[in-house]
Scaffold this motif. Structure first.
Motif, short mmCIF file in Angstrom:
data_model
loop_
_atom_site.label_atom_id
_atom_site.label_comp_id
_atom_site.label_asym_id
_atom_site.label_seq_id
_atom_site.Cartn_x
_atom_site.Cartn_y
_atom_site.Cartn_z
N TYR A 149 1.02 1.39 4.55
CA TYR A 149 2.32 1.96 4.81
C TYR A 149 3.19 1.00 5.13
CZ TYR A 149 1.36 1.57 9.89
OH TYR A 149 1.05 1.01 11.29
N SER A 150 4.60 1.49 5.36
CA SER A 150 5.62 0.51 5.75
C SER A 150 6.27 1.06 7.02
CB SER A 150 6.58 0.15 4.63
OG SER A 150 7.26 1.32 4.17
N TRP A 151 6.61 0.15 7.69
CA TRP A 151 7.54 0.81 9.02
C TRP A 151 8.76 1.63 8.56
CZ3 TRP A 151 8.00 -4.71 11.46
CH2 TRP A 151 6.82 -5.29 11.65
N GLN A 152 9.37 1.37 7.47
CA GLN A 152 10.73 2.09 7.50
C GLN A 152 10.54 3.76 6.98
OE1 GLN A 152 11.54 2.93 4.01
NE2 GLN A 152 10.34 1.52 2.61
N LYS A 153 9.27 4.05 7.05
CA LYS A 153 9.15 5.57 6.47
C LYS A 153 9.20 6.29 7.85
CE LYS A 153 9.15 5.46 2.08
NZ LYS A 153 9.92 6.29 1.46
N VAL A 154 8.00 6.95 8.16
CA VAL A 154 8.01 7.83 9.25
C VAL A 154 8.50 7.49 10.67
CG1 VAL A 154 6.19 9.29 10.56
CG2 VAL A 154 6.01 9.12 8.18
N LEU A 155 8.34 6.29 11.19
CA LEU A 155 8.83 5.75 12.37
C LEU A 155 10.10 5.18 12.21
CD1 LEU A 155 5.75 4.08 13.95
CD2 LEU A 155 6.78 6.29 14.14
N GLY A 156 10.65 5.32 11.13
CA GLY A 156 12.36 4.60 10.97
C GLY A 156 12.45 3.21 11.32
N GLY A 157 11.30 2.62 11.25
CA GLY A 157 11.60 1.02 11.36
C GLY A 157 12.44 0.31 10.06
N GLU A 158 12.69 -0.90 10.47
CA GLU A 158 13.45 -1.78 9.52
C GLU A 158 12.31 -2.22 8.47
OE1 GLU A 158 16.80 -1.93 9.35
OE2 GLU A 158 16.37 -0.14 10.66
N ALA A 159 12.77 -2.35 7.28
CA ALA A 159 11.95 -2.62 5.92
C ALA A 159 11.53 -4.07 5.87
CB ALA A 159 12.52 -2.17 4.83
N ALA A 160 10.81 -4.25 4.77
CA ALA A 160 10.30 -5.48 4.60
C ALA A 160 9.05 -5.97 4.90
CB ALA A 160 11.24 -6.84 4.82
N HIS A 161 8.20 -5.10 5.80
CA HIS A 161 7.10 -5.33 6.27
C HIS A 161 5.98 -4.39 5.91
CE1 HIS A 161 9.77 -7.70 8.55
NE2 HIS A 161 8.90 -8.69 8.70
N GLY A 162 4.82 -4.56 5.55
CA GLY A 162 3.67 -3.60 5.30
C GLY A 162 2.75 -3.71 6.34
N VAL A 163 1.93 -2.74 6.40
CA VAL A 163 0.56 -2.61 7.20
C VAL A 163 -0.54 -2.20 6.28
CG1 VAL A 163 -0.63 -1.60 9.04
CG2 VAL A 163 2.06 -2.07 9.24
N LEU A 164 -1.76 -3.09 6.57
CA LEU A 164 -2.73 -3.00 5.61
C LEU A 164 -3.86 -2.91 6.55
CD1 LEU A 164 -4.10 -3.41 2.97
CD2 LEU A 164 -4.49 -6.08 3.71
N ILE A 165 -4.49 -1.72 6.47
CA ILE A 165 -5.72 -1.54 7.38
C ILE A 165 -6.84 -1.39 6.54
CG2 ILE A 165 -6.52 0.31 8.85
CD1 ILE A 165 -3.90 1.48 9.21
N LEU A 166 -7.99 -2.14 7.00
CA LEU A 166 -9.39 -2.34 6.18
C LEU A 166 -10.51 -1.57 6.87
CD1 LEU A 166 -8.99 -5.99 4.81
CD2 LEU A 166 -7.84 -3.79 3.92
N SER A 167 -11.26 -0.85 6.22
CA SER A 167 -12.48 -0.38 6.92
C SER A 167 -13.58 -1.51 6.65
CB SER A 167 -13.25 0.71 6.08
OG SER A 167 -13.67 0.44 4.72
#
Length: 383
Positions: free
Chosen positions: A187-205
């Motif tokens: 996901y990216s910060w700029q969606k549901v939390l309204g953060g500023e763009a250009a960064h993504g989050v990668l979650i791995l099992s």
């Protein structure tokens, strides 16, 4: 129809970047670590804090890895596709433009031979029971441009052999993501939390990490996509040592959003806020005869990117171009009035409106907005 007397306090209803949290102002950024290296001790501490608070709010299992990566959600998804696919056949699932974009990347760029494509048109889901989770699976949890989400993860086997790669950019922090069924979440910060763009989050099992450490794809990997070195996961990516330079201003903004989410009561409260916002729009659509949801099934309606279509029989008296122009005129009129910004349908989607209803939006503003919808449509129709 009389022009409404009261406008929403916050007219930001864009589906990305999305509305800032209630009460936000630039004072929230006063502790940003500016003019310092992100690799300094305090810089890494900020990034680690963002990872730790992400884990807490999203309820990410302790044995899952969380990394901050470049290029927003797109970068996070591409890292997963380029680094993990090709070990087995893959089912590509799409029902809107972003899912279709991942199909293009896998088929035309990676040129994986064993690909099954399961697609549905805007407003619909593919038959989820047809997906084979003993193959790798790539899908969006919520179709941002169609307003259609998967209702659950019942179709994903507990004992699956493949990896599930989930683009959750407009679902994380607003929908219940069952991490035990998901091997990669982005996901990216700029969606549901309204953060500023250009960064993504990668979650791995752990299963995703095992794939990374046991499989080497046949194509060359750009440096920005590399998650392993010498056959082992680059642990630093998941402890604050990012691949490239992050904006510490954006990191501070993300921390502020996470702290707000925590103060609101965490994930359950964020989901409740978003679902309450959807309910406002559902109640209005129920009593309005010229509008409907693009999502055909109620159980698949997005509670974040709410997509609406115009259904007035009057539109059938117009030619195709004139019909398509009506939603655009409504959106433009509300923009000019300073009532709602950026609510036109996505460029590849059917003509209509798209209203963000995520947790940072207030239900009271959406209630006011519905009156403006009625006024704007009546104004366009009578023009």
């Amino acid at each position: 129809m009389e022009r409404p007397a009261k406008a929403p306090l916050r007219p930001e209803f864009s589906s990305g970047p999305c509305a800032k949290r209630p009460g936000w102002n630039s004072d929230a950024l006063e502790n940003a670590l500016l003019g310092r290296s992100h690799r300094s001790k305090p810089g890494k501490a900020k990034l680690q804090e963002a990872i730790d608070k992400t884990r807490k709010i999203l309820k990410v299992p302790a044995d899952y890895k969380i990394g901050i990566v470049p290029a927003s959600d797109t970068g996070a998804v591409e890292m997963a596709l380029w680094s993990m696919l090709g070990a087995r056949g893959v089912d590509m699932v799409a029902w809107e433009s972003f899912g279709k974009g991942w199909i293009t990347d896998v088929v035309k760029q990676l040129q994986i031979e064993d690909v099954r494509i399961l697609e549905a048109g805007y407003g619909h889901l593919p038959t989820l029971a047809h997906i084979d989770t003993d193959r790798d699976v790539v899908f969006t949890w919520n179709g941002t441009t169609s307003g259609v989400k998967v209702p659950n993860a019942d179709w994903i086997k507990e004992d699956r052999e493949g990896l599930t790669i989930c683009d959750a950019t407009s679902a994380a922090f607003a929908m219940d993501l069952p991490f035990e069924k998901l091997d990669v979440v982005t996901y990216s910060w700029q969606k549901v939390l309204g953060g500023e763009a250009a960064h993504g989050v990668l979650i791995l099992s752990p299963r995703a990490v095992e794939r990374l450490e046991s499989y080497t794809p046949p194509w060359p990997l750009p440096k920005i996509f590399r998650l392993t070195k010498g056959g082992k996961l680059i642990e630093g990516i998941f402890t604050g040592a990012t691949i490239n330079t992050p904006s510490m201003l954006c990191v501070e903004d993300y921390l502020d959003a996470l702290n707000w989410a925590d103060s609101e009561g965490g994930l359950d409260s964020l989901i409740a806020r978003s679902e309450a916002n959807l309910k406002v729009l559902e109640d209005w659509v129920e009593k309005t005869d010229w509008i409907d949801f693009l999502a055909v099934e109620q159980s698949t309606r997005s509670n974040t990117s709410v997509c609406l279509k115009f259904t007035d029989p009057w539109l059938d008296t117009l030619d195709e171009d004139a019909q398509a122009a009506v939603p655009k005129k409504v959106a433009s009129l509300l923009d000019a009035e300073g009532v709602a910004y950026d609510i036109g349908a996505y460029r590849d989607a059917p003509p209509g409106l798209r209203i963000w209803a995520g947790a940072t939006v207030d239900a009271s503003d959406l209630e006011l907005l519905t009156h403006w919808f009625d006024w704007a449509y009546a104004s366009v129709k009578s023009a």
